[in-house]
Design a protein around this motif. Sequence first.
Motif, PDB file in Angstrom:
ATOM      1  N   ALA A  82     -30.407 -23.187 -82.174  1.00 42.66           N
ATOM      2  CA  ALA A  82     -30.741 -24.514 -81.662  1.00 42.66           C
ATOM      3  C   ALA A  82     -29.951 -24.770 -80.386  1.00 42.66           C
ATOM      4  CB  ALA A  82     -30.413 -25.583 -82.703  1.00 42.66           C
ATOM      5  N   GLY A  83     -30.349 -25.818 -79.678  1.00 35.33           N
ATOM      6  CA  GLY A  83     -29.662 -26.189 -78.453  1.00 35.33           C
ATOM      7  C   GLY A  83     -29.373 -27.674 -78.413  1.00 35.33           C
ATOM      8  N   SER A  84     -28.270 -28.036 -77.754  1.00 34.31           N
ATOM      9  CA  SER A  84     -27.938 -29.453 -77.625  1.00 34.31           C
ATOM     10  C   SER A  84     -28.889 -30.140 -76.649  1.00 34.31           C
ATOM     11  CB  SER A  84     -26.482 -29.612 -77.181  1.00 34.31           C
ATOM     12  OG  SER A  84     -26.241 -28.877 -75.990  1.00 34.31           O
ATOM     13  N   GLU A  85     -29.384 -29.391 -75.668  1.00 30.71           N
ATOM     14  CA  GLU A  85     -30.384 -29.896 -74.716  1.00 30.71           C
ATOM     15  C   GLU A  85     -31.421 -28.799 -74.512  1.00 30.71           C
ATOM     16  OE1 GLU A  85     -28.482 -31.154 -71.074  1.00 30.71           O
ATOM     17  OE2 GLU A  85     -26.797 -32.006 -72.184  1.00 30.71           O
ATOM     18  N   PRO A  86     -32.299 -28.584 -75.497  1.00 29.63           N
ATOM     19  CA  PRO A  86     -33.185 -27.429 -75.442  1.00 29.63           C
ATOM     20  C   PRO A  86     -34.102 -27.413 -74.219  1.00 29.63           C
ATOM     21  CG  PRO A  86     -33.728 -28.848 -77.319  1.00 29.63           C
ATOM     22  CD  PRO A  86     -32.506 -29.407 -76.678  1.00 29.63           C
ATOM     23  N   ALA A  87     -34.300 -26.204 -73.700  1.00 27.24           N
ATOM     24  CA  ALA A  87     -35.213 -26.000 -72.582  1.00 27.24           C
ATOM     25  C   ALA A  87     -36.649 -26.034 -73.098  1.00 27.24           C
ATOM     26  CB  ALA A  87     -34.916 -24.653 -71.932  1.00 27.24           C
ATOM     27  N   ASP A  88     -37.602 -25.953 -72.175  1.00 27.12           N
ATOM     28  CA  ASP A  88     -39.010 -25.930 -72.574  1.00 27.12           C
ATOM     29  C   ASP A  88     -39.429 -24.564 -73.089  1.00 27.12           C
ATOM     30  OD1 ASP A  88     -39.369 -28.604 -71.858  1.00 27.12           O
ATOM     31  OD2 ASP A  88     -39.819 -28.068 -69.776  1.00 27.12           O
ATOM     32  N   THR A  89     -38.841 -23.517 -72.524  1.00 24.10           N
ATOM     33  CA  THR A  89     -39.222 -22.160 -72.897  1.00 24.10           C
ATOM     34  C   THR A  89     -37.988 -21.270 -72.954  1.00 24.10           C
ATOM     35  OG1 THR A  89     -39.567 -21.517 -70.598  1.00 24.10           O
ATOM     36  CG2 THR A  89     -41.502 -22.326 -71.797  1.00 24.10           C
ATOM     37  N   VAL A  90     -38.145 -20.110 -73.589  1.00 19.35           N
ATOM     38  CA  VAL A  90     -37.075 -19.120 -73.626  1.00 19.35           C
ATOM     39  C   VAL A  90     -36.987 -18.459 -72.252  1.00 19.35           C
ATOM     40  CG1 VAL A  90     -36.335 -16.952 -74.695  1.00 19.35           C
ATOM     41  CG2 VAL A  90     -37.331 -18.757 -76.103  1.00 19.35           C
ATOM     42  N   ASN A  91     -35.775 -18.172 -71.819  1.00 22.79           N
ATOM     43  CA  ASN A  91     -35.502 -17.534 -70.538  1.00 22.79           C
ATOM     44  C   ASN A  91     -36.272 -16.204 -70.436  1.00 22.79           C
ATOM     45  OD1 ASN A  91     -34.310 -15.983 -68.479  1.00 22.79           O
ATOM     46  ND2 ASN A  91     -32.266 -16.776 -68.879  1.00 22.79           N
ATOM     47  N   PRO A  92     -37.122 -16.044 -69.413  1.00 22.94           N
ATOM     48  CA  PRO A  92     -37.899 -14.809 -69.276  1.00 22.94           C
ATOM     49  C   PRO A  92     -37.036 -13.550 -69.173  1.00 22.94           C
ATOM     50  CG  PRO A  92     -38.677 -16.481 -67.731  1.00 22.94           C
ATOM     51  CD  PRO A  92     -37.434 -17.018 -68.367  1.00 22.94           C
ATOM     52  N   ALA A 108     -42.540 -15.289 -78.330  1.00 23.74           N
ATOM     53  CA  ALA A 108     -43.163 -16.434 -78.996  1.00 23.74           C
ATOM     54  C   ALA A 108     -42.139 -17.462 -79.479  1.00 23.74           C
ATOM     55  CB  ALA A 108     -44.011 -15.960 -80.181  1.00 23.74           C
ATOM     56  N   HIS A 109     -40.857 -17.175 -79.318  1.00 23.65           N
ATOM     57  CA  HIS A 109     -39.817 -18.111 -79.771  1.00 23.65           C
ATOM     58  C   HIS A 109     -39.808 -19.357 -78.887  1.00 23.65           C
ATOM     59  CE1 HIS A 109     -37.218 -15.012 -82.108  1.00 23.65           C
ATOM     60  NE2 HIS A 109     -38.505 -14.757 -82.238  1.00 23.65           N
ATOM     61  N   ARG A 110     -39.474 -20.492 -79.470  1.00 22.22           N
ATOM     62  CA  ARG A 110     -39.401 -21.754 -78.742  1.00 22.22           C
ATOM     63  C   ARG A 110     -38.036 -22.387 -78.966  1.00 22.22           C
ATOM     64  NH1 ARG A 110     -42.459 -19.837 -76.218  1.00 22.22           N
ATOM     65  NH2 ARG A 110     -44.702 -19.935 -76.270  1.00 22.22           N
ATOM     66  N   PRO A 111     -37.407 -22.903 -77.915  1.00 22.50           N
ATOM     67  CA  PRO A 111     -36.129 -23.610 -78.084  1.00 22.50           C
ATOM     68  C   PRO A 111     -36.282 -24.808 -79.023  1.00 22.50           C
ATOM     69  CG  PRO A 111     -36.477 -23.049 -75.780  1.00 22.50           C
ATOM     70  CD  PRO A 111     -37.764 -22.750 -76.505  1.00 22.50           C
ATOM     71  N   ARG A 112     -35.254 -25.018 -79.853  1.00 18.08           N
ATOM     72  CA  ARG A 112     -35.250 -26.123 -80.812  1.00 18.08           C
ATOM     73  C   ARG A 112     -34.038 -26.997 -80.579  1.00 18.08           C
ATOM     74  NH1 ARG A 112     -36.419 -21.802 -84.532  1.00 18.08           N
ATOM     75  NH2 ARG A 112     -38.592 -21.862 -85.139  1.00 18.08           N
ATOM     76  N   VAL A 113     -34.180 -28.267 -80.922  1.00 14.50           N
ATOM     77  CA  VAL A 113     -33.069 -29.197 -80.761  1.00 14.50           C
ATOM     78  C   VAL A 113     -32.101 -29.049 -81.939  1.00 14.50           C
ATOM     79  CG1 VAL A 113     -34.185 -31.164 -81.941  1.00 14.50           C
ATOM     80  CG2 VAL A 113     -32.451 -31.572 -80.172  1.00 14.50           C
ATOM     81  N   LEU A 114     -30.827 -29.157 -81.641  1.00 14.33           N
ATOM     82  CA  LEU A 114     -29.786 -29.088 -82.655  1.00 14.33           C
ATOM     83  C   LEU A 114     -29.858 -30.327 -83.538  1.00 14.33           C
ATOM     84  CD1 LEU A 114     -27.170 -27.813 -83.784  1.00 14.33           C
ATOM     85  CD2 LEU A 114     -25.926 -29.142 -82.069  1.00 14.33           C
ATOM     86  N   THR A 115     -29.866 -30.101 -84.856  1.00 13.17           N
ATOM     87  CA  THR A 115     -29.862 -31.221 -85.801  1.00 13.17           C
ATOM     88  C   THR A 115     -28.635 -31.115 -86.701  1.00 13.17           C
ATOM     89  OG1 THR A 115     -31.117 -30.032 -87.505  1.00 13.17           O
ATOM     90  CG2 THR A 115     -32.397 -31.288 -85.861  1.00 13.17           C
ATOM     91  N   THR A 116     -28.223 -32.247 -87.222  1.00 12.84           N
ATOM     92  CA  THR A 116     -27.123 -32.274 -88.175  1.00 12.84           C
ATOM     93  C   THR A 116     -27.479 -31.451 -89.409  1.00 12.84           C
ATOM     94  OG1 THR A 116     -26.469 -34.450 -87.382  1.00 12.84           O
ATOM     95  CG2 THR A 116     -25.672 -33.813 -89.557  1.00 12.84           C
ATOM     96  N   GLU A 117     -28.748 -31.517 -89.821  1.00 13.73           N
ATOM     97  CA  GLU A 117     -29.201 -30.782 -91.007  1.00 13.73           C
ATOM     98  C   GLU A 117     -29.037 -29.272 -90.823  1.00 13.73           C
ATOM     99  OE1 GLU A 117     -30.481 -34.723 -90.982  1.00 13.73           O
ATOM    100  OE2 GLU A 117     -31.127 -33.228 -89.531  1.00 13.73           O
ATOM    101  N   ALA A 118     -29.336 -28.777 -89.614  1.00  9.96           N
ATOM    102  CA  ALA A 118     -29.204 -27.340 -89.369  1.00  9.96           C
ATOM    103  C   ALA A 118     -27.755 -26.894 -89.545  1.00  9.96           C
ATOM    104  CB  ALA A 118     -29.703 -26.988 -87.963  1.00  9.96           C
TER     105      ALA A 118
END
Length: 150
Positions: A46-56, A71-81
């Motif tokens: 996860a990321g604290s400020e996720p980008a739109d896409t993974v770095n090429p 096919a991976h997509r950046p995700r926002v960091l959650t407390t649950e994670a």
Amino acid sequence: MNTEHPTTSTPQPSVLFVCVHNAGRSQMAAAYLQHLAGGRIEVRSAGSEPADTVNPAAVQAMAEEGIDISAHRPRVLTTEAVQDSDVVITMGCGDVCPFFPGKRYEDWTLDDPAGQGIDSVRPIRDDIKTRIQRLIAELLPTPVRGDHHA
């Protein structure tokens, strides 16, 4: 109650990789851990400020290793994670990661591959692979075949 397989009661370790954009370092680390651990470790990133896409360049660097993260997509960091993970590995995201007692936290100092070409990303990828191999050895201690200490 299933008592036939007592070894199955050991919970699967889980690891969360966190970086700012969840587009490079944490994606490569998660992909390596999934690939090298063969499904024996639960993996999140996860990321604290996720980008739109993974770095090429990260996608290309991992493709050279035979691992497809296109096919991976950046995700926002959650407390649950964080709560659901045994090990939380941060990569340059500072203090944005919530802290929970009883978790194992590590901070891996790695160059940020954002905006870098493949030649700059390869050494970062290789550093991550070495760290992942060490992490797997710590989380999944297994007897080494051909151990010469006997």
